[in-house]
Design an enzyme around this catalytic site. Structure first.
Site, PDB file in Angstrom:
ATOM      1  N   ASP A 109       0.856  -1.181   0.000  1.00  0.00           N
ATOM      2  CA  ASP A 109       0.000   0.000   0.000  1.00  0.00           C
ATOM      3  C   ASP A 109       0.893   1.233   0.000  1.00  0.00           C
ATOM      4  O   ASP A 109       1.746   1.385   0.871  1.00  0.00           O
ATOM      5  CB  ASP A 109      -0.901  -0.017   1.249  1.00  0.00           C
ATOM      6  N   ASP A 146      -2.912   4.662  -2.552  1.00  0.00           N
ATOM      7  CA  ASP A 146      -3.957   5.318  -1.762  1.00  0.00           C
ATOM      8  C   ASP A 146      -4.312   6.695  -2.341  1.00  0.00           C
ATOM      9  O   ASP A 146      -3.417   7.488  -2.648  1.00  0.00           O
ATOM     10  CB  ASP A 146      -3.418   5.478  -0.326  1.00  0.00           C
ATOM     11  N   GLU A 159      -6.261   4.091  -6.219  1.00  0.00           N
ATOM     12  CA  GLU A 159      -7.569   4.383  -5.629  1.00  0.00           C
ATOM     13  C   GLU A 159      -8.016   5.745  -6.139  1.00  0.00           C
ATOM     14  O   GLU A 159      -7.406   6.758  -5.826  1.00  0.00           O
ATOM     15  CB  GLU A 159      -7.481   4.384  -4.099  1.00  0.00           C
ATOM     16  N   HIS A 164     -11.363  -2.333   3.229  1.00  0.00           N
ATOM     17  CA  HIS A 164     -11.312  -1.972   4.648  1.00  0.00           C
ATOM     18  C   HIS A 164     -12.063  -0.681   4.967  1.00  0.00           C
ATOM     19  O   HIS A 164     -12.123  -0.278   6.119  1.00  0.00           O
ATOM     20  CB  HIS A 164      -9.839  -1.827   5.055  1.00  0.00           C
ATOM     21  N   ASP A 165     -12.579  -0.001   3.949  1.00  0.00           N
ATOM     22  CA  ASP A 165     -13.335   1.235   4.163  1.00  0.00           C
ATOM     23  C   ASP A 165     -14.842   1.020   3.990  1.00  0.00           C
ATOM     24  O   ASP A 165     -15.616   1.956   4.215  1.00  0.00           O
ATOM     25  CB  ASP A 165     -12.911   2.311   3.145  1.00  0.00           C
TER      26      ASP A 165
HETATM   27  O1  TEU Z   1      -9.386   6.088   1.575  1.00  0.00           O
HETATM   28  C1  TEU Z   1      -9.770   7.208   0.841  1.00  0.00           C
HETATM   29  C2  TEU Z   1     -11.033   7.794   1.214  1.00  0.00           C
HETATM   30  O2  TEU Z   1     -11.419   8.783   0.619  1.00  0.00           O
HETATM   31  C3  TEU Z   1     -11.773   7.184   2.336  1.00  0.00           C
HETATM   32  O3  TEU Z   1     -11.495   7.903   3.459  1.00  0.00           O
HETATM   33  C4  TEU Z   1     -13.184   7.143   2.042  1.00  0.00           C
HETATM   34  O4  TEU Z   1     -13.680   8.391   1.684  1.00  0.00           O
HETATM   35  C5  TEU Z   1     -13.928   6.714   3.218  1.00  0.00           C
HETATM   36  O5  TEU Z   1     -13.226   5.768   3.910  1.00  0.00           O
HETATM   37  C6  TEU Z   1     -15.207   6.115   2.788  1.00  0.00           C
HETATM   38  O6  TEU Z   1     -15.811   5.711   3.921  1.00  0.00           O
HETATM   39  C7  TEU Z   1      -8.046   5.823   1.706  1.00  0.00           C
HETATM   40  C8  TEU Z   1      -7.857   4.595   2.570  1.00  0.00           C
HETATM   41  O7  TEU Z   1      -8.407   3.479   1.932  1.00  0.00           O
HETATM   42  C9  TEU Z   1      -8.456   4.866   3.914  1.00  0.00           C
HETATM   43  O8  TEU Z   1      -8.423   3.744   4.755  1.00  0.00           O
HETATM   44  C10 TEU Z   1      -7.694   6.003   4.527  1.00  0.00           C
HETATM   45  O9  TEU Z   1      -8.299   6.377   5.738  1.00  0.00           O
HETATM   46  C11 TEU Z   1      -7.648   7.215   3.609  1.00  0.00           C
HETATM   47  O10 TEU Z   1      -7.335   6.893   2.268  1.00  0.00           O
HETATM   48  C12 TEU Z   1      -6.567   8.156   4.060  1.00  0.00           C
HETATM   49  O11 TEU Z   1      -5.319   7.588   3.806  1.00  0.00           O
END
Ligand code: TEU
Ligand code: CA
Length: 539
Positions: free
Chosen positions: A97, A198, A240, A315-316
């Site tokens: 990542d 990311d 992403e 994971h989000d």
């Molecule tokens: O996620 C990008 C992001 O925009 C997320 O925060 C998303 O909007 C949100 O989780 C939706 O619920 C990435 C990573 O995958 C996330 O885990 C990180 O918190 C974020 O970037 C910051 O690095």
């Protein structure tokens, strides 16, 4: 010729929650190594490893303090090298990542940068003067509140599109860019399989114009990055990109442009939120819209000159079986249906840990049970704005990121076999029923469907390279499509609800390829579908 990552299935590991090896309640790298045989058995080709770098853990590792060190809670660099080697022995590549839109505020670069206005690292970050004691502009953080935080000592504001402890890097600075490429080469030299990048579409931001995604220099940076790091090596990258359209995804992934292998785009993932609002503002899913979005990404992106990824979970995101399936009576059927529907589309499929055994969302009764910074900040903000506590908790239970982050359920014994100590986040109480050990014993399981889908992908080029044609004359809650390559034609049918609609198609099924009703009736005329039934037949 298809690339290895086009024929691959990639498994995401969220290390904090996968397997603890030393009883401290936190998953770690030795724990992952101990589960590689399980993953090899599933058949996956690569692991996307969420961050294991040194980090204060404000956002569980997405706030990195040292890109070239492993956080002690996850192990050592020797453990990491061992993981790469042990995975390779099993034919599995490790995708790291890459979090380079921002660092932790504990990163040496930021410590230097904030120490004085003329420090050489100052310009690695984004600093602006305030406007009459207010932030430079109205940009908002994804994790609530202003995207600007005032730094008293140096008298300026710094930008953070996420938490205040995640200051944004300034990609306009060429030295910063070179420092990032050098770090990427450090990892490439270790023999990794590539990078998941990311929020990569934010690196071209223009804060003064309040431009976040898709800034004017974004693609130049990606081309420069590719040339300075991967070049022509056989590695994969997935960006992403929340702001991608099919046309933009084409730009990222067209091999002739030398940017990325593919992107994660989230159009489908935003269909159950009210237009123009936040993900917490819930709305029921309209299956016809979901279908339209999936079809759009199958047909508007040219897969002969570009590529895409396919996923329901990460994971989000909340667990798909709870989100759009049925995590009660039809848990297994609906999880299998989503798997079949997704893995037969064009693009590289991703599986998020626990998805392959049909893990579900985890319900909380109080904010005290919630760990995630995004949910906790939103709770505070909305409480202050007058929302009721029960409405806020309801949103968190439906959409909160902790739903995906509860520990992996391996066994029906204490803490689901995740840890002998107190897990950092509570195990979902349904682990007695839903766990890997049980699943491996069952004749019909979510796991078997995933394993079979992975095997099919490896053996049948039609899945990777066949054309896609949507079938429109089916009920609105049914998705049906053809895949075709040379003389071979497959029909995919997925009933997305517990209802029993009827399909009536002109085709004659020659044989069942895969399905979630083993005794599937191969007749396709005036055929009543069972709840969440899905099948693939050769026609
Ligand atoms: O996620 C990008 C992001 O925009 C997320 O925060 C998303 O909007 C949100 O989780 C939706 O619920 C990435 C990573 O995958 C996330 O885990 C990180 O918190 C974020 O970037 C910051 O690095
Ligand atoms: Ca541990």
């Amino acid at each position: 010729m298809a690339q290895w990552w086009q024929k691959a299935v990639i498994y995401q590991i969220y290390p904090k929650s996968f397997q603890d090896s030393n009883g401290d309640g936190i998953g770690d790298i030795p724990g992952i190594i101990s589960r590689l045989d399980y993953l090899a058995g599933l058949g996956i080709d690569a692991i996307w490893l969420s961050p294991v770098y040194q980090s204060p853990g404000v956002d569980n590792g997405y706030d990195i303090a040292d890109y070239e060190a492993i956080d002690p809670q996850y192990g050592t660099m020797a453990d990491m090298d061992e993981l790469i080697m042990q995975a390779r022995k099993r034919g599995i590549r490790i995708i790291m990542d890459l979090v380079v839109n921002h660092t932790s505020d504990q990163h040496e670069w930021f410590k230097q940068a904030r120490s004085s206005r003329d420090n050489p690292y100052r310009d690695y970050y984004v600093w602006r003067d305030g406007r009459d004691g207010n932030p430079p502009n109205d940009m908002q953080s994804t994790f609530s509140g202003s995207a600007w935080t005032y730094d008293k000592a140096s008298g300026q504001y710094y930008l953070h599109l996420f938490a205040a402890q995640q200051p944004d890097l300034n990609w306009e600075n060429p030295e910063l860019r070179q420092a990032v490429y050098k770090m990427m080469n450090f990892w490439i030299a270790k023999g990794i399989g590539g990078f998941r990048m990311d929020v990569i579409d934010l690196i071209g931001k223009i804060p003064d114009a309040q431009i976040r995604e898709n800034g004017p220099h974004l693609h130049d940076y990606l081309k420069e990055m590719r040339a300075a790091t991967i070049g022509d090596q056989d590695l994969m990258t997935v960006g992403e990109t929340w702001g991608a359209t099919p046309a933009i995804a084409q730009q990222y992934s067209d091999p002739a442009r030398h940017e990325l292998s593919m992107v994660f785009q989230f159009e489908a993932m935003q269909l159950d939120q009210q237009a123009g609002k936040e993900k917490w503002d819930l709305m029921p899913l309209d299956h016809a819209t979901l279908k339209a979005v999936l079809v759009k990404w199958q047909t508007e992106l040219d897969y002969t000159a570009g590529w895409n990824s396919q996923f329901w979970n990460n994971h989000d995101l909340p667990r798909i079986v709870s989100r759009w399936g049925d995590d009660g009576q039809y848990r297994v059927k609906s999880a299998q249906m989503f798997a079949i529907l997704l893995h037969l589309l064009r693009g590289t499929p991703y599986i998020y840990q626990g998805e392959e055994i049909g893990m579900t969302n985890h319900h909380v009764k109080s904010i005290d049970e919630v760990s995630d910074i995004e949910s906790r900040n939103m709770y505070r903000e909305r409480l202050a704005a007058g929302y009721s506590e029960s409405a806020i908790l309801h949103s968190i239970n439906v959409k909160g990121r902790d739903n995906a982050r509860t520990p992996m359920q391996w066994t029906d014994t204490r803490n689901a076999g995740f840890s002998t100590g107190q897990p950092w986040l509570a195990v979902n109480p349904n682990y007695k029923q839903i766990n890997v050990t049980n699943t491996l014993r069952e004749a019909d399981s979510v796991y078997r469907t995933y394993r079979q889908l992975i095997k099919l992908r490896h053996e049948e080029p039609i899945i990777t390279s066949g054309s896609f044609t949507n079938i429109t004359n089916v009920p609105r809650t049914v998705m049906a499509y053809y895949r075709q390559a040379n003389q071979q034609r497959w029909l995919v049918v997925a009933n997305m609800t517990a209802e029993t609609p009827t399909i009536d198609l002109p085709d004659t099924a020659k044989q069942l390829v895969i399905g979630n009703e083993p005794d599937s009736d191969l007749n396709l005329q005036k055929r009543v579908l069972r709840p969440y039934e899905a099948f693939v037949v050769e026609v």
